[in-house]
Design a protein around this motif. Structure first.
Motif, PDB file in Angstrom:
ATOM      1  N   ARG A 104       1.018  -1.076   0.213  1.00 49.46           N
ATOM      2  CA  ARG A 104       0.213  -0.014   0.359  1.00 49.46           C
ATOM      3  C   ARG A 104       0.843   1.480  -0.232  1.00 49.46           C
ATOM      4  O   ARG A 104       0.738   2.167  -0.452  1.00 49.46           O
ATOM      5  N   LEU A 105       2.177   1.281   0.836  1.00 50.81           N
ATOM      6  CA  LEU A 105       2.682   2.194   0.981  1.00 50.81           C
ATOM      7  C   LEU A 105       3.679   2.577  -0.381  1.00 50.81           C
ATOM      8  O   LEU A 105       3.549   3.819  -1.080  1.00 50.81           O
ATOM      9  N   ASP A 109       2.728   2.064  -2.944  1.00 53.87           N
ATOM     10  CA  ASP A 109       1.750   2.413  -4.187  1.00 53.87           C
ATOM     11  C   ASP A 109       1.277   4.061  -4.200  1.00 53.87           C
ATOM     12  O   ASP A 109       1.362   4.761  -4.480  1.00 53.87           O
ATOM     13  N   TRP A 110       1.707   4.446  -2.878  1.00 57.46           N
ATOM     14  CA  TRP A 110       1.066   5.999  -2.045  1.00 57.46           C
ATOM     15  C   TRP A 110       2.405   6.490  -2.505  1.00 57.46           C
ATOM     16  O   TRP A 110       2.016   7.498  -3.765  1.00 57.46           O
ATOM     17  N   PHE A 111       3.495   6.540  -2.589  1.00 61.10           N
ATOM     18  CA  PHE A 111       4.931   6.129  -3.376  1.00 61.10           C
ATOM     19  C   PHE A 111       4.793   5.996  -4.846  1.00 61.10           C
ATOM     20  O   PHE A 111       6.791   6.618  -4.783  1.00 61.10           O
ATOM     21  N   GLY A 112       4.236   5.638  -5.225  1.00 61.66           N
ATOM     22  CA  GLY A 112       4.526   5.536  -6.701  1.00 61.66           C
ATOM     23  C   GLY A 112       5.713   4.491  -7.385  1.00 61.66           C
ATOM     24  O   GLY A 112       6.342   5.111  -8.457  1.00 61.66           O
ATOM     25  N   SER A 120      -4.452  -2.023  -3.177  1.00 60.13           N
ATOM     26  CA  SER A 120      -3.053  -1.283  -4.276  1.00 60.13           C
ATOM     27  C   SER A 120      -2.032  -3.238  -5.164  1.00 60.13           C
ATOM     28  O   SER A 120      -1.128  -2.468  -5.573  1.00 60.13           O
ATOM     29  N   ARG A 138      -1.501  -2.429  -8.961  1.00 62.27           N
ATOM     30  CA  ARG A 138      -0.802  -1.811  -8.814  1.00 62.27           C
ATOM     31  C   ARG A 138       0.266  -1.543  -8.999  1.00 62.27           C
ATOM     32  O   ARG A 138       1.596  -0.286  -8.713  1.00 62.27           O
ATOM     33  N   ALA A 168       8.188   3.091   5.182  1.00 59.36           N
ATOM     34  CA  ALA A 168       6.986   4.313   5.149  1.00 59.36           C
ATOM     35  C   ALA A 168       8.443   5.696   5.060  1.00 59.36           C
ATOM     36  O   ALA A 168       8.368   6.255   4.626  1.00 59.36           O
ATOM     37  N   SER A 176       8.772   8.394   2.601  1.00 59.20           N
ATOM     38  CA  SER A 176       8.729   9.046   1.989  1.00 59.20           C
ATOM     39  C   SER A 176      10.767  10.191   1.869  1.00 59.20           C
ATOM     40  O   SER A 176      10.109  11.397   1.529  1.00 59.20           O
ATOM     41  N   SER A 190      11.620  10.158  -1.366  1.00 59.03           N
ATOM     42  CA  SER A 190      10.300  11.132  -2.061  1.00 59.03           C
ATOM     43  C   SER A 190      10.407  12.482  -1.999  1.00 59.03           C
ATOM     44  O   SER A 190       9.964  13.059  -2.975  1.00 59.03           O
ATOM     45  N   ARG A 191      10.517  13.177  -0.940  1.00 59.33           N
ATOM     46  CA  ARG A 191      10.203  14.343  -0.540  1.00 59.33           C
ATOM     47  C   ARG A 191      10.316  15.540  -1.033  1.00 59.33           C
ATOM     48  O   ARG A 191      10.052  16.529  -1.318  1.00 59.33           O
TER      49      ARG A 191
END
Lengths: 242, 242
Positions: free
Chosen positions: A116-117, A119-122, A147, A150, A232, A236, A239-240
């Motif tokens: 799921r993470l 998926d969130w972070f592409g 997720s 994907r 996570a 993060s 990505s940030r």
């Protein structure tokens, strides 16, 4: 109405061996099933209490009642629907951008949460060592919240892959460089270790970029983070600024 | 050897009502028990297969065998020891620095993981709404990996507390300010919402600082993050520059 054979088949899919033999897995709940249907997972059968999912043809739809659903569900409180899908053929590994690699993650909830993470972070590619829990385990499918549809997931010999890749390889350790003060690239392989033992010593030798998530506060007695929360923080940070 | 009454008492402590009635809870495994002993939790009895824990006096130590331990354990694969402790009196809330507040977190694994995160990031105070799962639930105790001994946890009426605090109040929403581009203070209350429903509408009205964790990548169909991984990212952001 469910036949005994249907019940037997579906409950057997809770076991990895049986999923492999039948090349099928199941998912529960409207949201997850919806996402799998939209993502071209091949439906075998849908078992539903309500006559929902209009896009599913009647010959694949089985109307069941609550007691039937309880017999085939892996949940203590069953949802309103359960769908059996074919396990898709593993796609080729996408070897660019950021890739997350898992070294023997055992807890289904952790694997689902990590997917799921991603998926969130592409993050489009997740690589699992062969000892990592199966992505089609019902608890994993549930924890992904859709997720799973994907993110590309491959099970491989992680050591061989890491020793051959041209991408930079990262891992977190207690003695690495402070992740908050390290310039992180837009591509690379980030390895997360097993819940109890961390990254295996064989893999550790192949990791050139050692990172650490610093602890804060005055006590600093916490020994570790849960692997999904560590992932996570790492995703993060990667990505940030990109 | 265990008596029937001992077995009955310990298994009853899996229920919140019974923990409250007896003002006791139990923990399993050497690491967690060790940390609780070191942190002045009052031991009632230690049940152990090995004759370990030299610091525990013999009148509190009960030698058991594997089959005994299986009868009192909440784990599917019991450890080598289980200890019953008194529930300590709730301490006063420490209302300074960073505080994490949980609005109806229901999953024991999530609460335990979040407590472990607080410990890592030096957050000394966790505030839970009364609907949040009980911190002395065996699954929570297990998931904290000992951090339960180092974080102050209070169960209160969250709305009343948040409406009266002088600290800035933060919450994450789909439409908030990008957390990566917002200057974050060294003190404040960070509210995390329920797994399925997020932050309640009553609490939302009291939150002046709306943050969001942006999604990345081209698809951006992930609908949410698991609450513990979201907490990890938020605590990491609040801590990284301080």
């Amino acid at each position: 109405m469910l036949s005994k054979n249907q019940i037997k088949l579906i409950t057997s899919l809770q076991q990895k061996k049986q999923r492999f033999a039948h090349q099928m897995f199941f998912a529960e709940g409207i949201k997850v099933i919806q996402e799998l249907l939209e993502s071209n997972f091949e439906l075998v059968n849908l078992y539903t209490i309500q006559n929902d999912f209009e896009q599913v043809s009647n010959d694949k739809k089985v109307l069941v009642d609550e007691s039937d659903l309880k017999k085939i569900s892996a949940l203590s409180t069953p949802n309103t629907c359960l769908a059996v899908f074919k396990i898709p053929v593993e796609k080729k590994i996408i070897e660019y951008g950021l890739i997350l690699a898992l070294d023997s993650i055992r807890d289904p909830g952790n694997l689902g949460t990590i997917l799921r993470l991603c998926d969130w972070f592409g993050i489009g590619q997740l690589i699992c060592s062969k000892e990592t829990v199966d992505i089609y385990n019902p608890k994993v499918v549930q924890a992904t919240m859709g997720s799973i549809a994907r993110v590309n997931v491959n099970y491989i010999d992680l050591e061989t892959f890491v020793s051959q890749t041209k991408l930079p390889v990262f891992g977190t350790f207690m003695d690495g460089n402070n992740i908050y003060k390290t310039e992180l690239p837009q591509e690379g392989i980030i390895i997360m270790g097993n819940e109890a033992n961390g990254i295996s010593s064989e893999l550790e030798k192949l990791i050139k970029n050692r990172l650490t998530i610093p602890r804060f506060g005055t006590i600093q007695k916490a020994e570790s983070l849960n692997v999904a929360t560590a992932a996570a923080i790492i995703l993060s940070e990667f990505s940030r600024n990109n």
